[in-house]
Write a protein that holds these residues in place. Sequence first.
Motif, PDB file in Angstrom:
ATOM      1  N   GLN A 163       0.825  -1.206   0.000  1.00  0.00           N
ATOM      2  CA  GLN A 163       0.000   0.000   0.000  1.00  0.00           C
ATOM      3  C   GLN A 163       0.864   1.262   0.000  1.00  0.00           C
ATOM      4  OE1 GLN A 163      -1.827   0.674   4.244  1.00  0.00           O
ATOM      5  NE2 GLN A 163      -1.172  -1.460   4.123  1.00  0.00           N
ATOM      6  N   VAL A 164       2.144   1.122   0.353  1.00  0.00           N
ATOM      7  CA  VAL A 164       3.027   2.284   0.455  1.00  0.00           C
ATOM      8  C   VAL A 164       3.130   3.038  -0.868  1.00  0.00           C
ATOM      9  CG1 VAL A 164       5.425   3.001   0.803  1.00  0.00           C
ATOM     10  CG2 VAL A 164       4.369   1.380   2.379  1.00  0.00           C
ATOM     11  N   ASN A 165       3.227   2.315  -1.991  1.00  0.00           N
ATOM     12  CA  ASN A 165       3.447   3.018  -3.270  1.00  0.00           C
ATOM     13  C   ASN A 165       2.154   3.531  -3.906  1.00  0.00           C
ATOM     14  OD1 ASN A 165       2.223   0.881  -4.615  1.00  0.00           O
ATOM     15  ND2 ASN A 165       4.100   0.118  -5.555  1.00  0.00           N
ATOM     16  N   SER A 166       1.043   3.464  -3.160  1.00  0.00           N
ATOM     17  CA  SER A 166      -0.242   3.878  -3.735  1.00  0.00           C
ATOM     18  C   SER A 166      -0.433   5.389  -3.781  1.00  0.00           C
ATOM     19  CB  SER A 166      -1.392   3.257  -2.933  1.00  0.00           C
ATOM     20  OG  SER A 166      -1.456   3.818  -1.619  1.00  0.00           O
ATOM     21  N   ILE A 167       0.271   6.140  -2.952  1.00  0.00           N
ATOM     22  CA  ILE A 167       0.024   7.579  -2.857  1.00  0.00           C
ATOM     23  C   ILE A 167       0.320   8.284  -4.179  1.00  0.00           C
ATOM     24  CG2 ILE A 167       0.634   9.712  -1.661  1.00  0.00           C
ATOM     25  CD1 ILE A 167      -0.979   7.679  -0.007  1.00  0.00           C
ATOM     26  N   ASN A 168       1.456   7.976  -4.796  1.00  0.00           N
ATOM     27  CA  ASN A 168       1.769   8.584  -6.092  1.00  0.00           C
ATOM     28  C   ASN A 168       0.761   8.186  -7.167  1.00  0.00           C
ATOM     29  OD1 ASN A 168       3.981  10.079  -5.301  1.00  0.00           O
ATOM     30  ND2 ASN A 168       5.510   8.592  -6.006  1.00  0.00           N
ATOM     31  N   VAL A 169       0.261   6.952  -7.080  1.00  0.00           N
ATOM     32  CA  VAL A 169      -0.736   6.480  -8.043  1.00  0.00           C
ATOM     33  C   VAL A 169      -2.033   7.268  -7.886  1.00  0.00           C
ATOM     34  CG1 VAL A 169      -2.179   4.519  -8.721  1.00  0.00           C
ATOM     35  CG2 VAL A 169       0.238   4.150  -8.188  1.00  0.00           C
ATOM     36  N   ILE A 170      -2.531   7.332  -6.667  1.00  0.00           N
ATOM     37  CA  ILE A 170      -3.796   8.029  -6.398  1.00  0.00           C
ATOM     38  C   ILE A 170      -3.670   9.509  -6.729  1.00  0.00           C
ATOM     39  CG2 ILE A 170      -5.429   8.666  -4.579  1.00  0.00           C
ATOM     40  CD1 ILE A 170      -4.602   6.003  -3.183  1.00  0.00           C
ATOM     41  N   GLN A 171      -2.532  10.083  -6.355  1.00  0.00           N
ATOM     42  CA  GLN A 171      -2.306  11.508  -6.598  1.00  0.00           C
ATOM     43  C   GLN A 171      -2.353  11.829  -8.086  1.00  0.00           C
ATOM     44  OE1 GLN A 171      -0.004  14.295  -3.700  1.00  0.00           O
ATOM     45  NE2 GLN A 171       1.449  13.045  -4.822  1.00  0.00           N
ATOM     46  N   ARG A 172      -1.681  11.006  -8.915  1.00  0.00           N
ATOM     47  CA  ARG A 172      -1.659  11.250 -10.350  1.00  0.00           C
ATOM     48  C   ARG A 172      -3.062  11.073 -10.949  1.00  0.00           C
ATOM     49  NH1 ARG A 172       2.105  11.434 -14.481  1.00  0.00           N
ATOM     50  NH2 ARG A 172       3.372  12.355 -12.804  1.00  0.00           N
ATOM     51  N   LEU A 173      -3.777  10.054 -10.530  1.00  0.00           N
ATOM     52  CA  LEU A 173      -5.121   9.827 -11.048  1.00  0.00           C
ATOM     53  C   LEU A 173      -6.046  11.001 -10.718  1.00  0.00           C
ATOM     54  CD1 LEU A 173      -5.599   6.030 -10.228  1.00  0.00           C
ATOM     55  CD2 LEU A 173      -5.303   7.042 -12.504  1.00  0.00           C
ATOM     56  N   ILE A 174      -5.961  11.505  -9.509  1.00  0.00           N
ATOM     57  CA  ILE A 174      -6.799  12.639  -9.109  1.00  0.00           C
ATOM     58  C   ILE A 174      -6.410  13.903  -9.859  1.00  0.00           C
ATOM     59  CG2 ILE A 174      -7.350  14.182  -7.178  1.00  0.00           C
ATOM     60  CD1 ILE A 174      -7.332  11.719  -5.358  1.00  0.00           C
ATOM     61  N   GLU A 175      -5.098  14.112 -10.052  1.00  0.00           N
ATOM     62  CA  GLU A 175      -4.634  15.275 -10.811  1.00  0.00           C
ATOM     63  C   GLU A 175      -5.170  15.253 -12.240  1.00  0.00           C
ATOM     64  OE1 GLU A 175      -0.412  15.085 -10.481  1.00  0.00           O
ATOM     65  OE2 GLU A 175      -0.352  16.013  -8.489  1.00  0.00           O
ATOM     66  N   ASN A 176      -5.417  14.053 -12.775  1.00  0.00           N
ATOM     67  CA  ASN A 176      -5.955  13.908 -14.126  1.00  0.00           C
ATOM     68  C   ASN A 176      -7.488  13.879 -14.142  1.00  0.00           C
ATOM     69  OD1 ASN A 176      -3.370  13.828 -15.097  1.00  0.00           O
ATOM     70  ND2 ASN A 176      -3.325  11.625 -15.467  1.00  0.00           N
ATOM     71  N   ASN A 177      -8.080  14.382 -13.055  1.00  0.00           N
ATOM     72  CA  ASN A 177      -9.539  14.532 -12.955  1.00  0.00           C
ATOM     73  C   ASN A 177     -10.291  13.203 -12.959  1.00  0.00           C
ATOM     74  OD1 ASN A 177      -9.515  17.474 -12.965  1.00  0.00           O
ATOM     75  ND2 ASN A 177      -8.957  17.322 -15.132  1.00  0.00           N
ATOM     76  N   ASN A 178      -9.673  12.192 -12.408  1.00  0.00           N
ATOM     77  CA  ASN A 178     -10.361  10.921 -12.217  1.00  0.00           C
ATOM     78  C   ASN A 178     -10.997  10.873 -10.826  1.00  0.00           C
ATOM     79  OD1 ASN A 178      -9.446   9.262 -14.668  1.00  0.00           O
ATOM     80  ND2 ASN A 178      -7.491   9.971 -13.849  1.00  0.00           N
ATOM     81  N   LYS A 179     -12.060  10.100 -10.693  1.00  0.00           N
ATOM     82  CA  LYS A 179     -12.634   9.813  -9.378  1.00  0.00           C
ATOM     83  C   LYS A 179     -12.006   8.514  -8.894  1.00  0.00           C
ATOM     84  CE  LYS A 179     -16.989   8.941  -6.904  1.00  0.00           C
ATOM     85  NZ  LYS A 179     -16.506   7.692  -6.292  1.00  0.00           N
ATOM     86  N   VAL A 180     -11.437   8.547  -7.703  1.00  0.00           N
ATOM     87  CA  VAL A 180     -10.692   7.390  -7.207  1.00  0.00           C
ATOM     88  C   VAL A 180     -11.303   6.876  -5.905  1.00  0.00           C
ATOM     89  CG1 VAL A 180      -8.447   6.523  -6.461  1.00  0.00           C
ATOM     90  CG2 VAL A 180      -8.568   8.297  -8.231  1.00  0.00           C
ATOM     91  N   ASP A 181     -11.624   5.592  -5.876  1.00  0.00           N
ATOM     92  CA  ASP A 181     -12.048   4.914  -4.653  1.00  0.00           C
ATOM     93  C   ASP A 181     -10.978   3.892  -4.299  1.00  0.00           C
ATOM     94  OD1 ASP A 181     -14.430   6.318  -4.425  1.00  0.00           O
ATOM     95  OD2 ASP A 181     -15.506   4.893  -5.699  1.00  0.00           O
ATOM     96  N   VAL A 182     -10.822   3.637  -2.998  1.00  0.00           N
ATOM     97  CA  VAL A 182      -9.760   2.746  -2.524  1.00  0.00           C
ATOM     98  C   VAL A 182     -10.359   1.640  -1.666  1.00  0.00           C
ATOM     99  CG1 VAL A 182      -7.618   2.590  -1.202  1.00  0.00           C
ATOM    100  CG2 VAL A 182      -8.111   4.655  -2.544  1.00  0.00           C
TER     101      VAL A 182
END
Length: 314
Positions: free
Chosen positions: A180-199
């Motif tokens: 789960q540690v490497n998820s922050i950069n993933v979630i951050q990039r997806l949100i920056e690209n105007n995606n809706k992200v659920d975890v």
Amino acid sequence: MKTLSCADSGSKYCPCHLAYSKDCIRCNMLNKNETCDCIWQGVCIYNEVNHNKNSKVIERQEYLCDIEAMTSIEENTYLIKIKIPKELSKDLRSPGAYVFIKGKDKESNIFSAPISVLDVDLEKNTLEVIIKQVGIKTKGIINSDQVYIKGPYFNGLFGIKDIKSMSKSNCLVILNGLSQVNSINVIQRLIENNNKVDVFINHNGVILDNVIQKIYDLGASIYHIDIEEDKEFIADYIKSNDIKLVYSGASNRFNKEVMNIVDAIDENIKLAVSNNNLICCGEGICGACCIDLNGVKVKSCKTQINSREYLKSI
């Protein structure tokens, strides 16, 4: 094999030593093949090598950095905040970024441990990582007030292109354990690209409150699930929310479970997964990371592999 590409292609670290030794991951002309079929739209690696034979390969730098804070968050597990050079900060915000870290008293690179990036503060130029103390490499880091940081490296997950290109869509991130540690950069990039992200976080694995808080701070919704008991719920969630991309950060076995759930719905849903292979040098030179992918030896520390093809091969 056309599903393969190199995480360093197009960066300042390309061409690398592999290109000059005729072992290039991306270019078949630089890998014992006389036919160009790379479909590469960036700067031609073959051209760069043949016109710059005397040029020095740009290698990643090693920096001696101060540890600003170290907090015990689980048994033998530590959250470490490190002051890093400004030139490193931006690159380490990339999905899948990782670094090599060793204690300040260790001169040899045999003591360097590959560590996933948790988070980077671009204003304060600080890097956060989570390290579990398991052996001589990590003990050397925990017992230091300064560490050597070498990077940036980019291949901590498979499916980087899909994560970076996905926009204005619904995405699902499923996590388990320390991956789960490497998820922050993933979630951050997806949100920056105007995606809706659920975890979704598997509640039977290790839950790191520091990671959970960062996910909440990014604005993503978090649900606790059991990967064995909630397969039907996960499938219904993907279908009813028109999920276009799923990222699974967990062990290979867990990632396979997620792939099977996704593929039972629609194999066209984009799938990205954490890279759990052994990494030693990060440059595709030592061979420790090599895996067999349908009869082809693949250097997984640098090679971007199709997530489904990878999971089906192991």
